[in-house]
Motif scaffolding. Structure first.
Motif, PDB file in Angstrom:
ATOM      1  N   TRP A   1      -8.847  -9.484  -9.121  1.00 56.56           N
ATOM      2  CA  TRP A   1      -9.223  -8.138  -9.562  1.00 56.56           C
ATOM      3  C   TRP A   1      -8.538  -7.790 -10.886  1.00 56.56           C
ATOM      4  O   TRP A   1      -9.148  -7.145 -11.741  1.00 56.56           O
ATOM      5  CB  TRP A   1      -8.885  -7.119  -8.482  1.00 56.56           C
ATOM      6  CG  TRP A   1      -9.158  -7.642  -7.110  1.00 56.56           C
ATOM      7  CD1 TRP A   1      -8.272  -7.844  -6.095  1.00 56.56           C
ATOM      8  CD2 TRP A   1     -10.438  -8.059  -6.582  1.00 56.56           C
ATOM      9  NE1 TRP A   1      -8.889  -8.369  -4.989  1.00 56.56           N
ATOM     10  CE2 TRP A   1     -10.213  -8.514  -5.251  1.00 56.56           C
ATOM     11  CE3 TRP A   1     -11.722  -8.126  -7.109  1.00 56.56           C
ATOM     12  CZ2 TRP A   1     -11.237  -9.001  -4.446  1.00 56.56           C
ATOM     13  CZ3 TRP A   1     -12.742  -8.621  -6.308  1.00 56.56           C
ATOM     14  CH2 TRP A   1     -12.500  -9.042  -4.994  1.00 56.56           C
ATOM     15  N   ASP A   2      -7.286  -8.237 -11.061  1.00 60.40           N
ATOM     16  CA  ASP A   2      -6.580  -8.003 -12.320  1.00 60.40           C
ATOM     17  C   ASP A   2      -7.319  -8.659 -13.481  1.00 60.40           C
ATOM     18  O   ASP A   2      -7.522  -8.040 -14.537  1.00 60.40           O
ATOM     19  CB  ASP A   2      -5.158  -8.587 -12.262  1.00 60.40           C
ATOM     20  CG  ASP A   2      -4.261  -7.898 -11.265  1.00 60.40           C
ATOM     21  OD1 ASP A   2      -4.467  -6.700 -11.011  1.00 60.40           O
ATOM     22  OD2 ASP A   2      -3.336  -8.563 -10.738  1.00 60.40           O
ATOM     23  N   VAL A   3      -7.699  -9.907 -13.295  1.00 58.31           N
ATOM     24  CA  VAL A   3      -8.332 -10.655 -14.392  1.00 58.31           C
ATOM     25  C   VAL A   3      -9.736 -10.123 -14.667  1.00 58.31           C
ATOM     26  O   VAL A   3     -10.119  -9.921 -15.822  1.00 58.31           O
ATOM     27  CB  VAL A   3      -8.367 -12.158 -14.075  1.00 58.31           C
ATOM     28  CG1 VAL A   3      -9.064 -12.920 -15.198  1.00 58.31           C
ATOM     29  CG2 VAL A   3      -6.949 -12.693 -13.867  1.00 58.31           C
ATOM     30  N   ALA A   4     -10.507  -9.881 -13.637  1.00 60.09           N
ATOM     31  CA  ALA A   4     -11.883  -9.402 -13.841  1.00 60.09           C
ATOM     32  C   ALA A   4     -11.906  -8.057 -14.554  1.00 60.09           C
ATOM     33  O   ALA A   4     -12.832  -7.773 -15.330  1.00 60.09           O
ATOM     34  CB  ALA A   4     -12.599  -9.304 -12.501  1.00 60.09           C
ATOM     35  N   ALA A   5     -10.885  -7.219 -14.308  1.00 64.20           N
ATOM     36  CA  ALA A   5     -10.844  -5.895 -14.930  1.00 64.20           C
ATOM     37  C   ALA A   5     -10.705  -5.964 -16.447  1.00 64.20           C
ATOM     38  O   ALA A   5     -11.010  -4.999 -17.147  1.00 64.20           O
ATOM     39  CB  ALA A   5      -9.692  -5.085 -14.343  1.00 64.20           C
ATOM     40  N   ARG A   6     -10.271  -7.111 -16.959  1.00 66.33           N
ATOM     41  CA  ARG A   6     -10.113  -7.257 -18.407  1.00 66.33           C
ATOM     42  C   ARG A   6     -11.458  -7.352 -19.140  1.00 66.33           C
ATOM     43  O   ARG A   6     -11.508  -7.192 -20.354  1.00 66.33           O
ATOM     44  CB  ARG A   6      -9.337  -8.542 -18.713  1.00 66.33           C
ATOM     45  CG  ARG A   6      -7.909  -8.580 -18.217  1.00 66.33           C
ATOM     46  CD  ARG A   6      -7.366  -9.986 -18.394  1.00 66.33           C
ATOM     47  NE  ARG A   6      -5.938 -10.084 -18.149  1.00 66.33           N
ATOM     48  CZ  ARG A   6      -5.262 -11.224 -18.137  1.00 66.33           C
ATOM     49  NH1 ARG A   6      -5.922 -12.364 -18.342  1.00 66.33           N
ATOM     50  NH2 ARG A   6      -3.973 -11.225 -17.919  1.00 66.33           N
ATOM     51  N   TYR A   7     -12.526  -7.655 -18.409  1.00 63.51           N
ATOM     52  CA  TYR A   7     -13.778  -8.014 -19.059  1.00 63.51           C
ATOM     53  C   TYR A   7     -14.941  -7.136 -18.605  1.00 63.51           C
ATOM     54  O   TYR A   7     -15.878  -7.606 -17.942  1.00 63.51           O
ATOM     55  CB  TYR A   7     -14.085  -9.488 -18.788  1.00 63.51           C
ATOM     56  CG  TYR A   7     -12.970 -10.393 -19.237  1.00 63.51           C
ATOM     57  CD1 TYR A   7     -12.707 -10.557 -20.588  1.00 63.51           C
ATOM     58  CD2 TYR A   7     -12.149 -11.042 -18.314  1.00 63.51           C
ATOM     59  CE1 TYR A   7     -11.665 -11.364 -21.021  1.00 63.51           C
ATOM     60  CE2 TYR A   7     -11.108 -11.851 -18.736  1.00 63.51           C
ATOM     61  CZ  TYR A   7     -10.868 -12.003 -20.088  1.00 63.51           C
ATOM     62  OH  TYR A   7      -9.834 -12.797 -20.510  1.00 63.51           O
ATOM     63  N   PRO A   8     -14.919  -5.852 -18.976  1.00 62.22           N
ATOM     64  CA  PRO A   8     -16.030  -4.985 -18.576  1.00 62.22           C
ATOM     65  C   PRO A   8     -17.355  -5.374 -19.208  1.00 62.22           C
ATOM     66  O   PRO A   8     -18.418  -5.008 -18.699  1.00 62.22           O
ATOM     67  CB  PRO A   8     -15.573  -3.603 -19.063  1.00 62.22           C
ATOM     68  CG  PRO A   8     -14.593  -3.884 -20.158  1.00 62.22           C
ATOM     69  CD  PRO A   8     -13.888  -5.138 -19.754  1.00 62.22           C
ATOM     70  N   ALA A   9     -17.309  -6.144 -20.293  1.00 65.71           N
ATOM     71  CA  ALA A   9     -18.552  -6.536 -20.974  1.00 65.71           C
ATOM     72  C   ALA A   9     -19.112  -7.848 -20.448  1.00 65.71           C
ATOM     73  O   ALA A   9     -20.210  -8.247 -20.839  1.00 65.71           O
ATOM     74  CB  ALA A   9     -18.307  -6.654 -22.478  1.00 65.71           C
ATOM     75  N   ALA A  10     -18.377  -8.531 -19.579  1.00 64.83           N
ATOM     76  CA  ALA A  10     -18.857  -9.819 -19.056  1.00 64.83           C
ATOM     77  C   ALA A  10     -20.038  -9.598 -18.128  1.00 64.83           C
ATOM     78  O   ALA A  10     -20.225  -8.517 -17.562  1.00 64.83           O
ATOM     79  CB  ALA A  10     -17.732 -10.545 -18.329  1.00 64.83           C
ATOM     80  N   ARG A  11     -20.827 -10.647 -17.943  1.00 66.92           N
ATOM     81  CA  ARG A  11     -22.006 -10.558 -17.090  1.00 66.92           C
ATOM     82  C   ARG A  11     -21.975 -11.557 -15.939  1.00 66.92           C
ATOM     83  O   ARG A  11     -22.452 -11.274 -14.843  1.00 66.92           O
ATOM     84  CB  ARG A  11     -23.266 -10.767 -17.940  1.00 66.92           C
ATOM     85  CG  ARG A  11     -24.570 -10.878 -17.169  1.00 66.92           C
ATOM     86  CD  ARG A  11     -24.878  -9.649 -16.358  1.00 66.92           C
ATOM     87  NE  ARG A  11     -26.115  -9.795 -15.603  1.00 66.92           N
ATOM     88  CZ  ARG A  11     -26.364  -9.219 -14.441  1.00 66.92           C
ATOM     89  NH1 ARG A  11     -25.444  -8.450 -13.865  1.00 66.92           N
ATOM     90  NH2 ARG A  11     -27.512  -9.398 -13.833  1.00 66.92           N
ATOM     91  N   HIS A  12     -21.404 -12.746 -16.158  1.00 60.43           N
ATOM     92  CA  HIS A  12     -21.462 -13.812 -15.157  1.00 60.43           C
ATOM     93  C   HIS A  12     -20.061 -14.237 -14.728  1.00 60.43           C
ATOM     94  O   HIS A  12     -19.186 -14.441 -15.566  1.00 60.43           O
ATOM     95  CB  HIS A  12     -22.218 -15.023 -15.705  1.00 60.43           C
ATOM     96  CG  HIS A  12     -23.647 -14.731 -16.042  1.00 60.43           C
ATOM     97  ND1 HIS A  12     -24.644 -14.673 -15.092  1.00 60.43           N
ATOM     98  CD2 HIS A  12     -24.231 -14.447 -17.236  1.00 60.43           C
ATOM     99  CE1 HIS A  12     -25.782 -14.376 -15.679  1.00 60.43           C
ATOM    100  NE2 HIS A  12     -25.565 -14.236 -16.968  1.00 60.43           N
TER     101      HIS A  12
END
Length: 238
Positions: free
Chosen positions: A154-165
């Motif tokens: 969750w920490d890492v994913a939160a860094r990339y609000p513009a990511a799609r995949h």
């Protein structure tokens, strides 16, 4: 749900590693180009191709082979293994890859990864996060699963609000034929609605595919060992 038949490559040969261990390798007979042809014949539209030599070296190591494969198939290829720079991404896309997977870089250098997403677009980049479940927390591992980052999914994913995949692997399930971590995958779909999650690790049968709520699933060892028929699995995912 998109099903991604997968092949991992060492020295130009198709292999599977047990939980990412290079000292526990199983080799499979088909040549990579013939395997892609069989995927297409079964009805696949995508394939997931991993340069394990590149993952170990920290930079793509089988570029000529990957370029040849991309040029020889109608499949869209999602390519992984050792991608660290914009030059690596550009070279793989220029060679014909439809998407390039970024793993360890996404954990250790969020600024560089964000630049890749902006430069190439979120549809051309797949973030790959490999986790170990520690006391119920999905902690992200890096460098071919050899190092722990100390950060949660969750920490890492939160860094990339513009990511799609997002390609999400539970290391404990990969290559073990024990079924996916359905609880983690369902939580990821709920908590990360901006990401199209691909489930990786543990798919053993059609019942596993039926339970998944992710946008995609990687099919590896169970397919190679004949436990799942690819054509049948593809029909089940439509």
């Amino acid at each position: 749900m998109i099903l991604y038949p997968a092949m991992d490559l060492i020295g130009g040969r198709i292999v599977r590693l047990r939980q990412g261990r290079f000292d526990e390798v199983t080799f499979y007979a088909p040549a990579p180009a013939a395997a892609l042809a069989s995927f297409a014949e079964a009805g696949a539209e995508w394939a997931h191709v991993v340069d394990l030599d590149g993952a170990k070296a920290g930079e793509p190591a089988q570029h000529a082979l990957l370029a040849g494969l991309a040029g020889s198939t109608t499949l869209k290829l999602q390519v992984a293994g050792g991608v660290r720079t914009a030059g690596h991404v550009a070279a793989l896309l220029d060679a014909g890859a439809a998407r390039v997977v970024v793993g360890s870089l996404a954990v250790r250098d969020p600024e560089a990864t964000s630049v890749l997403l902006e430069r190439f677009g979120p549809e051309r980049i797949t973030l790959s996060l490999d986790v170990r479940m520690i006391d119920g927390v999905p902690l992200v591992a890096t460098h071919g699963w050899q190092e722990d980052s100390g950060l949660s999914l969750w920490d890492v994913a939160a860094r990339y609000p513009a990511a799609r995949h997002l390609l999400l692997t539970d290391i404990g399930r990969d290559g073990m034929l024990q079924g996916p971590n359905h609880e983690l995958l369902a939580e990821a779909v709920t908590r990360l609605p901006h990401l199209a999650v691909q489930a990786s690790g543990g798919v053993t049968g059609l019942s596993d595919l039926d339970r998944l709520t992710t946008d995609g699933a990687i099919l590896g060892r169970a397919m190679w060992e004949g436990r799942i028929d690819l054509a049948e699995a593809l029909r089940a995912c439509r």
